[in-house]
Scaffold this motif. Structure first.
Motif, mmCIF file in Angstrom:
data_model
loop_
_atom_site.group_PDB
_atom_site.id
_atom_site.type_symbol
_atom_site.label_atom_id
_atom_site.label_comp_id
_atom_site.label_asym_id
_atom_site.label_seq_id
_atom_site.Cartn_x
_atom_site.Cartn_y
_atom_site.Cartn_z
ATOM 1 N N ARG A 12 26.542 5.207 -3.800
ATOM 2 C CA ARG A 12 26.613 6.424 -3.011
ATOM 3 C C ARG A 12 26.797 6.101 -1.532
ATOM 4 N N ARG A 13 26.072 5.130 -1.027
ATOM 5 C CA ARG A 13 26.174 4.773 0.386
ATOM 6 C C ARG A 13 27.560 4.224 0.712
ATOM 7 N N GLU A 14 28.120 3.449 -0.195
ATOM 8 C CA GLU A 14 29.454 2.893 0.044
ATOM 9 C C GLU A 14 30.507 3.996 0.060
ATOM 10 N N ILE A 15 30.396 4.932 -0.871
ATOM 11 C CA ILE A 15 31.323 6.068 -0.885
ATOM 12 C C ILE A 15 31.137 6.915 0.369
ATOM 13 N N HIS A 16 29.894 7.095 0.768
ATOM 14 C CA HIS A 16 29.581 7.933 1.924
ATOM 15 C C HIS A 16 30.180 7.366 3.212
ATOM 16 N N ARG A 17 30.219 6.029 3.308
ATOM 17 C CA ARG A 17 30.733 5.383 4.519
ATOM 18 C C ARG A 17 32.233 5.557 4.689
ATOM 19 N N ALA A 18 32.934 5.806 3.578
ATOM 20 C CA ALA A 18 34.398 5.925 3.651
ATOM 21 C C ALA A 18 34.866 7.156 2.878
ATOM 22 N N PRO A 19 34.528 8.351 3.368
ATOM 23 C CA PRO A 19 34.880 9.576 2.650
ATOM 24 C C PRO A 19 36.382 9.802 2.614
ATOM 25 N N GLU A 20 36.840 10.389 1.528
ATOM 26 C CA GLU A 20 38.267 10.652 1.354
ATOM 27 C C GLU A 20 38.469 12.117 0.979
ATOM 28 N N LEU A 21 39.431 12.748 1.621
ATOM 29 C CA LEU A 21 39.690 14.160 1.398
ATOM 30 C C LEU A 21 40.324 14.406 0.032
ATOM 31 N N ALA A 22 40.375 15.674 -0.358
ATOM 32 C CA ALA A 22 40.965 16.073 -1.633
ATOM 33 C C ALA A 22 42.378 15.526 -1.774
ATOM 34 N N GLY A 30 38.805 3.882 -7.193
ATOM 35 C CA GLY A 30 38.831 2.459 -7.535
ATOM 36 C C GLY A 30 37.434 1.887 -7.718
ATOM 37 N N LEU A 31 36.502 2.269 -6.838
ATOM 38 C CA LEU A 31 35.108 1.810 -6.972
ATOM 39 C C LEU A 31 34.504 2.291 -8.284
ATOM 40 N N VAL A 32 34.754 3.553 -8.617
ATOM 41 C CA VAL A 32 34.199 4.120 -9.848
ATOM 42 C C VAL A 32 34.787 3.431 -11.069
ATOM 43 N N ALA A 33 36.107 3.301 -11.105
ATOM 44 C CA ALA A 33 36.754 2.688 -12.262
ATOM 45 C C ALA A 33 36.275 1.255 -12.474
ATOM 46 N N GLU A 34 36.085 0.527 -11.387
ATOM 47 C CA GLU A 34 35.603 -0.855 -11.492
ATOM 48 C C GLU A 34 34.237 -0.910 -12.177
ATOM 49 N N GLN A 35 33.328 -0.023 -11.768
ATOM 50 C CA GLN A 35 31.991 -0.039 -12.366
ATOM 51 C C GLN A 35 32.016 0.411 -13.828
ATOM 52 N N LEU A 36 32.853 1.392 -14.126
ATOM 53 C CA LEU A 36 32.924 1.875 -15.506
ATOM 54 C C LEU A 36 33.509 0.811 -16.435
ATOM 55 N N ARG A 37 34.531 0.124 -15.980
ATOM 56 C CA ARG A 37 35.103 -0.943 -16.808
ATOM 57 C C ARG A 37 34.097 -2.074 -17.007
ATOM 58 N N ALA A 38 33.347 -2.409 -15.970
ATOM 59 C CA ALA A 38 32.342 -3.460 -16.078
ATOM 60 C C ALA A 38 31.260 -3.090 -17.076
ATOM 61 N N ALA A 39 31.019 -1.776 -17.243
ATOM 62 C CA ALA A 39 30.011 -1.319 -18.202
ATOM 63 C C ALA A 39 30.560 -1.214 -19.615
ATOM 64 N N GLY A 40 31.851 -1.460 -19.796
ATOM 65 C CA GLY A 40 32.432 -1.468 -21.127
ATOM 66 C C GLY A 40 33.082 -0.179 -21.569
#
Length: 346
Positions: A12-22, A30-40
């Protein structure tokens, strides 16, 4: 779960530091996909823009959906900021996905939709048009939204939720007059202080309160002849009434080019069935009049519910001082994991 909670607070803090508009959520996705793939999880990216569809596959059984939104809102300085809590929503969604991926004996499938472009109400439509619901149509679907309730408390919205909106244009020789008259149609004013906001929240939790029906009408003068009109109303029948009132104010030159965007209405049975899994719960008895949600478009296709996640009194969405209590992330992960797991039981 402690390790997942800590990781998701950091996410959350990492996303918060670099917000992106709609529509610009490339890094966040990319951050989300990386974590989801790492979880299988089985992860598909680029759905309806920067959207992600990810599946925890437990074999045959119910298909349960969960949606989280990725985008930030425009800030006063012309940039972007996470002042609506989508960074919290995303962190909780990743945490739930990770927790369920590590759960033995999972029955059925859980499909996670990490949605772009919620703030401009385009992302849900784009994901659905891109086939997000075609591969695995959930039997039911859920989501969270931050609210200024005590940290860790949940709010259910059985049979209610968030209103849609209507938009139109008036061409007139009296733009200032028309704009003022349209705004006078409002039956409730946007809260200007935390105290006023608290009164709105209290009214939402009061059966038969003053927000059972309302109109919030905004108008701005675009140029010397044109006025833009924007309305939220409940119940939906009030939109026809407001359109007629605008025509009565302006005479000719009124155009509402499309049907109103639909309200987000939570399934009452599924909302109340979730209570045993949520912990401390309050119930909302009316639509919150000042925000909409394109999760409504998912709920047009799939029965489901959104829940308020209490993030503390400073967690007023769309307020410049929005400051969520990060302890709510772990509470949200635990509760949503319990709920989705329970909904897969026979």
């Amino acid at each position: 779960m402690t390790g997942i909670d800590d990781d998701c607070v950091q996410l959350r803090r990492e996303i918060h530091r670099a917000p992106e508009l709609a529509g610009e959520e490339r890094r966040t996705a990319g951050l989300v996909a990386e974590q989801l793939r790492a979880a299988g999880l089985d992860v598909t990216t680029g759905v309806g823009g920067h959207g992600i569809v990810a599946v925890v596959d437990g074999g045959d059984g119910p298909v349960i959906g969960y949606r989280a939104d990725l985008d930030a809102v425009p800030s006063e300085d012309g940039g972007a900021a996470h002042t609506c809590g989508h960074d919290v929503h995303t962190a909780v969604g990743v945490g739930v996905a990770r927790a369920l991926a590590g759960t033995p004996g999972l029955r059925g499938k859980v499909v996670f939709y990490f949605q772009p472009a919620e703030e401009n109400l385009e992302g849900a439509r784009a994901m659905i048009a891109d086939g997000a619901l075609d591969r695995l149509l959930p039997d039911e679907i859920y989501a969270l939204h931050c609210a200024p309730l005590p940290a860790g408390m949940f709010g259910i919205m059985p049979g209610t939720g968030l209103p849609g909106h209507d938009a139109g244009t008036v061409v007139t020789d009296r733009p200032e007059h028309v704009a003022a008259a349209v705004e006078a149609l409002s039956t409730v004013a946007y809260p200007q202080s935390p105290e006023e906001y608290e009164r709105i929240v209290a009214d939402l939790q009061t059966p038969g309160g003053q927000l059972q029906t309302f109109v919030v009408a905004n108008a701005y003068v675009e140029d010397e002849r044109r006025v833009r009109v924007w309305v939220r109303a409940w119940p939906p029948e009030r939109y026809d009434e407001v359109r007629e009132q605008v025509r009565a104010i302006a005479g000719a030159g009124v155009d509402f080019p499309a049907p109103p965007f639909p309200a987000m209405v939570c399934d009452p049975v599924l909302s109340r069935a979730a209570v045993p899994h949520l912990g401390t719960v309050t119930e909302t008895h009316a639509m919150f009049p000042f925000n909409g949600e394109d999760f409504a478009l998912f709920l047009e296709r799939v029965p489901g519910a959104m829940f308020y996640l209490g993030v503390g009194g400073e967690g007023i969405p769309h307020h410049s001082a929005f400051t969520p209590d990060e302890r709510a992330i772990g509470t949200g992960i635990a509760a949503m994991t319990r709920l989705l797991r329970a909904r897969q039981e026979p």
